[in-house]
Scaffold this motif. Structure first.
Motif, short mmCIF file in Angstrom:
data_model
loop_
_atom_site.label_atom_id
_atom_site.label_comp_id
_atom_site.label_asym_id
_atom_site.label_seq_id
_atom_site.Cartn_x
_atom_site.Cartn_y
_atom_site.Cartn_z
N THR A 87 0.72 -1.03 0.10
CA THR A 87 -0.01 -0.04 -0.05
C THR A 87 0.85 1.39 -0.20
N ALA A 88 0.10 2.51 -0.12
CA ALA A 88 1.07 3.80 -0.32
C ALA A 88 1.87 4.05 1.06
N ALA A 89 2.89 4.91 0.81
CA ALA A 89 3.74 5.19 1.66
C ALA A 89 3.47 6.38 2.30
N THR A 90 2.14 6.46 2.85
CA THR A 90 1.72 7.75 3.48
C THR A 90 1.47 7.37 5.04
N PHE A 91 1.62 8.56 5.69
CA PHE A 91 1.23 8.42 7.31
C PHE A 91 -0.06 8.43 7.60
N SER A 92 -0.66 7.24 8.07
CA SER A 92 -2.21 6.82 8.30
C SER A 92 -2.63 7.35 9.22
N ARG A 121 10.26 -5.46 -2.06
CA ARG A 121 11.04 -4.34 -2.57
C ARG A 121 10.33 -3.09 -1.95
N ALA A 122 11.29 -1.95 -1.68
CA ALA A 122 10.89 -0.65 -1.30
C ALA A 122 10.53 0.15 -2.54
N THR A 123 9.48 0.71 -2.55
CA THR A 123 8.78 1.30 -3.98
C THR A 123 8.63 2.88 -3.66
N SER A 124 8.34 3.22 -2.53
CA SER A 124 8.03 4.82 -2.32
C SER A 124 8.25 4.87 -0.94
N ALA A 125 8.61 6.30 -0.25
CA ALA A 125 8.85 6.66 0.79
C ALA A 125 8.20 8.14 1.00
N SER A 126 7.85 8.45 2.25
CA SER A 126 7.51 9.83 2.85
C SER A 126 7.98 9.82 4.30
N SER A 127 8.04 11.12 4.52
CA SER A 127 8.73 11.66 5.95
C SER A 127 7.63 12.61 6.31
N SER A 128 7.22 12.41 7.53
CA SER A 128 6.24 13.31 8.44
C SER A 128 6.76 13.69 9.37
N PRO A 141 13.04 10.80 -1.31
CA PRO A 141 13.54 9.91 -2.52
C PRO A 141 14.29 8.75 -1.97
N LEU A 142 14.02 7.76 -2.64
CA LEU A 142 14.74 6.27 -2.33
C LEU A 142 15.77 5.79 -3.25
N PRO A 143 16.78 6.21 -3.01
CA PRO A 143 18.03 5.60 -3.88
C PRO A 143 17.86 4.13 -3.90
N ASP A 144 18.45 3.44 -5.17
CA ASP A 144 18.45 2.02 -5.08
C ASP A 144 19.91 1.47 -4.51
N PHE A 145 20.03 0.99 -3.37
CA PHE A 145 21.31 0.39 -2.99
C PHE A 145 21.60 -0.86 -3.36
#
Length: 151
Positions: A87-92, A121-128, A141-145
């Motif tokens: 599901t989405a990378a949102t602060f629920s 696999r990590a697909t998106s991210a958010s910071s709250s 932003p999620l760089p690919d490591f």
């Protein structure tokens, strides 16, 4: 508002833990040592939620241990992180209730990173962050490591 500027190795350790926790939500914290050049530390925590596919909770004994170690090491809690599965990378709404029950912020000055994990696999991210009486979020932003040296 901008998301926190974590060093690449901090992001890599956080992502590694959250992807490894899939198909359940992973969680943990990021701490920073004293001073501008103080060391960073990523602490993965066990998810003690009774419904770990849709929620996270820190095990009380593990959380207490982190707090005690941080005090001894003179570290500051910078971030709480966890994953959302498929599901989405949102602060629920539930994330908000846990971080500020009844509108009372539990960890002032701390950011909350949410990483969306799809198929392991990590697909998106958010910071709250708490601003003006509520949490405000921005994409992270999620760089690919995956092609970097192993952790």
């Amino acid at each position: 508002m901008r998301g926190p500027a974590f060093p690449p190795e901090v992001l890599a350790r956080m992502l590694h833990h959250l992807e490894a926790a899939w198909p359940f939500e992973g969680c943990g914290v990021i701490l920073k040592g004293e001073g501008e050049d103080g060391p960073w530390r990523v602490v993965p925590l066990p998810n003690a939620s009774p419904t770990p596919r849709i929620a996270y909770a820190f095990a009380p004994d593990a959380w207490l241990q982190v707090c005690l170690e941080a005090e001894i090491r003179r570290e500051t809690l910078v971030s709480v992180f966890h994953s959302h599965i498929e599901t989405a990378a949102t602060f629920s709404a539930e994330d908000r209730r846990q971080a500020a029950p009844g509108g009372v912020l539990l960890l002032p000055g701390v950011s909350y990173e949410v990483i969306s994990i799809h198929g392991g696999r990590a697909t998106s991210a958010s910071s709250s962050q708490w601003m003006d009486g509520d949490f405000q979020g921005v994409p992270l932003p999620l760089p690919d490591f995956r092609f970097e040296k192993p952790l």
